[in-house]
Design an enzyme around this catalytic site. Structure first.
Site, mmCIF file in Angstrom:
data_model
loop_
_atom_site.group_PDB
_atom_site.id
_atom_site.type_symbol
_atom_site.label_atom_id
_atom_site.label_comp_id
_atom_site.label_asym_id
_atom_site.label_seq_id
_atom_site.Cartn_x
_atom_site.Cartn_y
_atom_site.Cartn_z
ATOM 1 N N HIS A 53 0.839 -1.191 0.000
ATOM 2 C CA HIS A 53 0.000 0.000 0.000
ATOM 3 C C HIS A 53 0.881 1.251 0.000
ATOM 4 O O HIS A 53 2.096 1.167 0.207
ATOM 5 C CB HIS A 53 -0.942 0.017 1.218
ATOM 6 C CG HIS A 53 -0.234 0.104 2.534
ATOM 7 N ND1 HIS A 53 -0.104 -0.966 3.383
ATOM 8 C CD2 HIS A 53 0.384 1.134 3.142
ATOM 9 C CE1 HIS A 53 0.560 -0.595 4.456
ATOM 10 N NE2 HIS A 53 0.870 0.674 4.328
HETATM 11 P P1 TYD Z 1 -1.353 -2.468 7.620
HETATM 12 O O1 TYD Z 1 -0.976 -1.031 7.759
HETATM 13 O O2 TYD Z 1 -1.998 -2.892 6.340
HETATM 14 O O3 TYD Z 1 -0.087 -3.399 7.906
HETATM 15 P P2 TYD Z 1 1.264 -3.627 7.052
HETATM 16 O O4 TYD Z 1 1.547 -2.383 6.276
HETATM 17 O O5 TYD Z 1 2.307 -3.917 8.099
HETATM 18 O O6 TYD Z 1 1.064 -4.795 6.174
HETATM 19 O O7 TYD Z 1 -2.306 -2.835 8.848
HETATM 20 C C1 TYD Z 1 -2.670 -4.177 9.131
HETATM 21 C C2 TYD Z 1 -3.929 -4.148 9.983
HETATM 22 O O8 TYD Z 1 -3.686 -3.520 11.239
HETATM 23 C C3 TYD Z 1 -5.091 -3.408 9.343
HETATM 24 O O9 TYD Z 1 -6.271 -4.163 9.604
HETATM 25 C C4 TYD Z 1 -5.162 -2.124 10.077
HETATM 26 C C5 TYD Z 1 -4.552 -2.418 11.429
HETATM 27 N N1 TYD Z 1 -3.800 -1.275 11.976
HETATM 28 C C6 TYD Z 1 -4.331 -0.558 13.011
HETATM 29 O O10 TYD Z 1 -5.430 -0.835 13.522
HETATM 30 N N2 TYD Z 1 -3.618 0.511 13.525
HETATM 31 C C7 TYD Z 1 -2.413 0.846 13.010
HETATM 32 O O11 TYD Z 1 -1.784 1.823 13.494
HETATM 33 C C8 TYD Z 1 -1.885 0.089 11.901
HETATM 34 C C9 TYD Z 1 -0.560 0.438 11.290
HETATM 35 C C10 TYD Z 1 -2.617 -0.965 11.415
#
Ligand code: TYD
Length: 139
Positions: A49
């Site tokens: 993303h």
């Molecule tokens: P995501 O940012 O997509 O993780 P990565 O970039 O490490 O793959 O987030 C994964 C999940 O965690 C998503 O369901 C949203 C949640 N999340 C939160 O609730 N708070 C946060 O601060 C972050 C970064 C993610």
């Protein structure tokens, strides 16, 4: 694309090391959120993303992982393997993280609170977003 690395000064040597990071002094933004990922398997991939406004610093505080950064024009891959080194990710950069070593822990300093509306999770939408925003210098 140009990758900005921050080398944080470790304090101490004989009895372990300590790294302190202060907002707007050691890194270029106010720290409004800290999170970390752990319990990662070598085949796991994270990210996939970009963010519309969020800025981040990624620090692999234990182990190693690989970070792919894509600004819509150029792609750069960097290894994160130093607990005192941070990689700056500005807004509107697509990131993917993989090749985690056993026990890898990735710490993220973020400029904003969590906001799902700030995410761009579709790569085609990301390309439309950066091209529509006049990103032209590849930085
Ligand atoms: P995501 O940012 O997509 O993780 P990565 O970039 O490490 O793959 O987030 C994964 C999940 O965690 C998503 O369901 C949203 C949640 N999340 C939160 O609730 N708070 C946060 O601060 C972050 C970064 C993610």
């Amino acid at each position: 694309m140009n990758v900005i690395r921050y080398s944080f000064k470790p304090h101490g040597c004989n009895q372990g090391k300590l790294v302190a990071i202060e907002e707007l002094k050691d890194i270029p933004f106010p720290i409004r959120r800290v999170y970390y990922t752990y319990d990662l398997k070598p085949e796991d991939t994270r990210g996939h993303h970009a963010h519309k406004t969020l800025q981040q610093i990624l620090i692999c505080i234990n182990g190693r992982c690989r970070l792919k950064l894509d600004n819509g024009k150029e792609v750069t891959t960097v290894m994160l393997d130093k607990p005192n080194e941070g990689i700056y990710i500005p807004n509107t950069v697509w990131r993917e993280i993989d090749d985690f070593s056993p026990g890898a822990v990735l710490l993220i300093l973020a400029s904003e609170l969590y906001d799902e509306a700030d995410y761009i999770r579709d790569y085609s939408e990301f390309l439309r977003f950066v091209n529509g925003n006049g990103e032209s210098d590849g930085q």
